[in-house]
Design a protein around this motif. Structure first.
Motif, PDB file in Angstrom:
ATOM      1  N   TRP A  22      28.045   5.423 -48.521  1.00 37.72           N
ATOM      2  CA  TRP A  22      27.384   5.525 -49.822  1.00 37.72           C
ATOM      3  C   TRP A  22      26.002   4.889 -49.853  1.00 37.72           C
ATOM      4  O   TRP A  22      25.099   5.410 -50.508  1.00 37.72           O
ATOM      5  CB  TRP A  22      28.261   4.892 -50.907  1.00 37.72           C
ATOM      6  N   ILE A  23      25.824   3.763 -49.181  1.00 38.11           N
ATOM      7  CA  ILE A  23      24.518   3.088 -49.234  1.00 38.11           C
ATOM      8  C   ILE A  23      23.407   3.964 -48.641  1.00 38.11           C
ATOM      9  O   ILE A  23      22.339   4.117 -49.254  1.00 38.11           O
ATOM     10  CB  ILE A  23      24.583   1.704 -48.566  1.00 38.11           C
ATOM     11  N   PRO A  24      23.604   4.579 -47.457  1.00 31.64           N
ATOM     12  CA  PRO A  24      22.560   5.504 -46.972  1.00 31.64           C
ATOM     13  C   PRO A  24      22.321   6.673 -47.931  1.00 31.64           C
ATOM     14  O   PRO A  24      21.173   7.112 -48.093  1.00 31.64           O
ATOM     15  CB  PRO A  24      23.115   5.993 -45.636  1.00 31.64           C
ATOM     16  N   THR A  25      23.386   7.166 -48.573  1.00 29.00           N
ATOM     17  CA  THR A  25      23.227   8.256 -49.537  1.00 29.00           C
ATOM     18  C   THR A  25      22.360   7.814 -50.704  1.00 29.00           C
ATOM     19  O   THR A  25      21.469   8.554 -51.160  1.00 29.00           O
ATOM     20  CB  THR A  25      24.601   8.717 -50.057  1.00 29.00           C
ATOM     21  N   ASN A  43      25.439  14.362 -48.108  1.00 27.50           N
ATOM     22  CA  ASN A  43      25.483  15.076 -49.386  1.00 27.50           C
ATOM     23  C   ASN A  43      26.457  16.246 -49.371  1.00 27.50           C
ATOM     24  O   ASN A  43      26.451  17.071 -50.288  1.00 27.50           O
ATOM     25  CB  ASN A  43      24.083  15.560 -49.762  1.00 27.50           C
ATOM     26  N   SER A  44      27.304  16.293 -48.358  1.00 32.28           N
ATOM     27  CA  SER A  44      28.277  17.377 -48.236  1.00 32.28           C
ATOM     28  C   SER A  44      29.667  16.901 -48.637  1.00 32.28           C
ATOM     29  O   SER A  44      29.916  15.697 -48.752  1.00 32.28           O
ATOM     30  CB  SER A  44      28.316  17.870 -46.784  1.00 32.28           C
ATOM     31  N   PRO A  45      30.589  17.835 -48.815  1.00 26.10           N
ATOM     32  CA  PRO A  45      31.974  17.446 -49.110  1.00 26.10           C
ATOM     33  C   PRO A  45      32.653  16.709 -47.952  1.00 26.10           C
ATOM     34  O   PRO A  45      33.741  16.151 -48.129  1.00 26.10           O
ATOM     35  CB  PRO A  45      32.667  18.800 -49.361  1.00 26.10           C
ATOM     36  N   PHE A  46      32.023  16.698 -46.776  1.00 28.00           N
ATOM     37  CA  PHE A  46      32.606  16.034 -45.608  1.00 28.00           C
ATOM     38  C   PHE A  46      32.293  14.536 -45.564  1.00 28.00           C
ATOM     39  O   PHE A  46      32.758  13.838 -44.668  1.00 28.00           O
ATOM     40  CB  PHE A  46      32.121  16.708 -44.325  1.00 28.00           C
ATOM     41  N   LEU A 174      29.701   0.757 -57.216  1.00 24.23           N
ATOM     42  CA  LEU A 174      28.311   0.383 -57.471  1.00 24.23           C
ATOM     43  C   LEU A 174      27.286   1.320 -56.835  1.00 24.23           C
ATOM     44  O   LEU A 174      26.329   1.742 -57.505  1.00 24.23           O
ATOM     45  CB  LEU A 174      28.069  -1.060 -57.017  1.00 24.23           C
ATOM     46  N   PRO A 175      27.401   1.687 -55.544  1.00 17.29           N
ATOM     47  CA  PRO A 175      26.353   2.554 -54.957  1.00 17.29           C
ATOM     48  C   PRO A 175      26.194   3.895 -55.661  1.00 17.29           C
ATOM     49  O   PRO A 175      25.113   4.493 -55.610  1.00 17.29           O
ATOM     50  CB  PRO A 175      26.831   2.747 -53.504  1.00 17.29           C
ATOM     51  N   LEU A 176      27.253   4.367 -56.333  1.00 17.11           N
ATOM     52  CA  LEU A 176      27.178   5.670 -56.991  1.00 17.11           C
ATOM     53  C   LEU A 176      26.192   5.671 -58.153  1.00 17.11           C
ATOM     54  O   LEU A 176      25.722   6.736 -58.576  1.00 17.11           O
ATOM     55  CB  LEU A 176      28.571   6.084 -57.492  1.00 17.11           C
ATOM     56  N   PHE A 177      25.877   4.479 -58.671  1.00 13.72           N
ATOM     57  CA  PHE A 177      24.929   4.394 -59.776  1.00 13.72           C
ATOM     58  C   PHE A 177      23.483   4.599 -59.315  1.00 13.72           C
ATOM     59  O   PHE A 177      22.581   4.710 -60.141  1.00 13.72           O
ATOM     60  CB  PHE A 177      25.070   3.045 -60.483  1.00 13.72           C
ATOM     61  N   PHE A 178      23.269   4.664 -58.013  1.00 13.23           N
ATOM     62  CA  PHE A 178      21.931   4.864 -57.471  1.00 13.23           C
ATOM     63  C   PHE A 178      21.779   6.265 -56.880  1.00 13.23           C
ATOM     64  O   PHE A 178      20.838   6.527 -56.133  1.00 13.23           O
ATOM     65  CB  PHE A 178      21.636   3.802 -56.406  1.00 13.23           C
ATOM     66  N   MET A 179      22.711   7.144 -57.239  1.00  7.33           N
ATOM     67  CA  MET A 179      22.662   8.532 -56.780  1.00  7.33           C
ATOM     68  C   MET A 179      22.646   9.447 -58.001  1.00  7.33           C
ATOM     69  O   MET A 179      23.177   9.095 -59.056  1.00  7.33           O
ATOM     70  CB  MET A 179      23.906   8.878 -55.947  1.00  7.33           C
ATOM     71  N   PRO A 180      22.059  10.632 -57.882  1.00  8.07           N
ATOM     72  CA  PRO A 180      22.157  11.605 -58.977  1.00  8.07           C
ATOM     73  C   PRO A 180      23.592  12.129 -59.069  1.00  8.07           C
ATOM     74  O   PRO A 180      24.110  12.716 -58.123  1.00  8.07           O
ATOM     75  CB  PRO A 180      21.171  12.711 -58.568  1.00  8.07           C
ATOM     76  N   ARG A 181      24.236  11.862 -60.189  1.00  6.54           N
ATOM     77  CA  ARG A 181      25.631  12.256 -60.374  1.00  6.54           C
ATOM     78  C   ARG A 181      25.770  12.981 -61.712  1.00  6.54           C
ATOM     79  O   ARG A 181      25.069  12.685 -62.676  1.00  6.54           O
ATOM     80  CB  ARG A 181      26.550  11.037 -60.392  1.00  6.54           C
ATOM     81  N   GLN A 182      26.724  13.924 -61.775  1.00 10.08           N
ATOM     82  CA  GLN A 182      26.972  14.648 -63.015  1.00 10.08           C
ATOM     83  C   GLN A 182      27.908  13.882 -63.948  1.00 10.08           C
ATOM     84  O   GLN A 182      27.847  14.045 -65.161  1.00 10.08           O
ATOM     85  CB  GLN A 182      27.571  16.026 -62.706  1.00 10.08           C
ATOM     86  N   GLU A 183      28.775  13.051 -63.394  1.00  9.14           N
ATOM     87  CA  GLU A 183      29.753  12.353 -64.210  1.00  9.14           C
ATOM     88  C   GLU A 183      29.068  11.381 -65.168  1.00  9.14           C
ATOM     89  O   GLU A 183      28.126  10.681 -64.805  1.00  9.14           O
ATOM     90  CB  GLU A 183      30.751  11.581 -63.342  1.00  9.14           C
ATOM     91  N   PHE A 184      29.584  11.320 -66.402  1.00  8.35           N
ATOM     92  CA  PHE A 184      29.006  10.432 -67.397  1.00  8.35           C
ATOM     93  C   PHE A 184      29.163   8.960 -67.004  1.00  8.35           C
ATOM     94  O   PHE A 184      28.367   8.124 -67.420  1.00  8.35           O
ATOM     95  CB  PHE A 184      29.669  10.654 -68.767  1.00  8.35           C
TER      96      PHE A 184
END
Length: 271
Positions: A22-25, A43-46, A174-184
């Motif tokens: 996640w951090i590199p993403t 950025n893939s499903p893998f 936490l790292p997900l907050f620094f990525m473009p995400r659709q989830e609210f």
């Protein structure tokens, strides 16, 4: 390693595995230059980041108990033998809390949002299956509840153990907050998610303890939590979000008053 320390090893492995991906993403999303093949993979499903809790649970269990322990852990993911009342709670509690929060917000003046899932009901069972296997529950529940919760409860009471798991569970995202995400979830401040996972963790402990430690119950409960947010865009509204926090606090208070903070269970409740 002493038994009480192993749960912290589990947490370290779960975070280490997930954040390794996640951090590199997140860095790439922030403008970090990386090889194109790495960017495509991350950025893939893998991308295997979300599987950290499951991998950690299997690894630490194997180190502790060998193949027999891993087999026992996995079998608990198929333990569906608990009372019908708990199935009703699994399938109804989060839709009522999350959908009810949105309804109360609308009734008190919030504008009606778009509800694409309800406009296309066939998408709901498809989303349920996807969420169960690839949207969080399978990747996480063998770890947070199946491994960590039981071991923490050997040391602390159910309430304290729930809070620890909830805080760790929230921080893991936490790292997900620094990525473009659709989830609210990830379009809100991190403290909101951590407060939510801490409150919801109490509900999970209550269910888990009263179903005899069934990971299957936790898998379904987590699925319904995520599915309810998919169906009802409650977190897209400030008013509905605040109402949801209030209802979660009330639900937690009722559980602690009736079932007690020590075990959150009563004899015969998982029959």
């Amino acid at each position: 390693m002493r038994g009480k320390r192993k749960v912290w090893v589990f947490f370290l492995v779960a975070f280490g595995w997930s954040w390794l991906f996640w951090i590199p993403t997140a860095l790439i999303a922030g403008g970090w230059s990386a090889p194109s093949w790495l960017e495509r993979f991350l950025n893939s499903p893998f991308n295997l980041a979300a599987w950290g809790p499951l991998i950690a649970a299997l690894l630490v269990t194997f180190l502790e108990q060998g193949k027999a322990g891993v087999k026992k852990l996995l079998k608990r993911g198929l333990d569906f033998r608990f009372g019908i009342a708990w199935y009703l709670i699994i399938f109804l509690l989060f839709p009522v809390l999350i959908g009810g929060s949105l309804l109360l917000a609308i009734l008190t003046g919030e504008s009606v949002p778009e509800l694409p899932a309800l406009a296309n009901p066939l998408s709901i069972p498809i989303a349920l299956v996807y969420i169960l296997f690839l949207g969080g529950p399978l990747q996480e529940e063998f770890g947070w509840r199946g491994y960590a919760l039981g071991r923490l409860q050997e040391r602390w009471n159910a309430l304290v153990s729930s809070i620890v798991v909830g805080l760790v569970w929230g921080a893991w995202h936490l790292p997900l907050f620094f990525m473009p995400r659709q989830e609210f979830y990830y379009q809100r401040p991190i403290w909101g998610l951590i407060l939510s996972t801490t409150l919801v963790s109490v509900l999970f402990t209550w269910l888990y303890n009263n179903t005899g430690g069934s990971i299957f119950a936790a898998l379904l409960f987590h699925t319904m939590f995520n599915l309810s947010h998919y169906v009802f865009p409650t977190l897209g509204s400030n008013r509905a979000s605040l109402i949801l926090f209030l209802l979660l606090f009330i639900a937690v208070a009722v559980i602690l008053i009736i079932w007690g903070p020590k075990k959150m269970e009563r004899d015969g409740d998982n029959a």
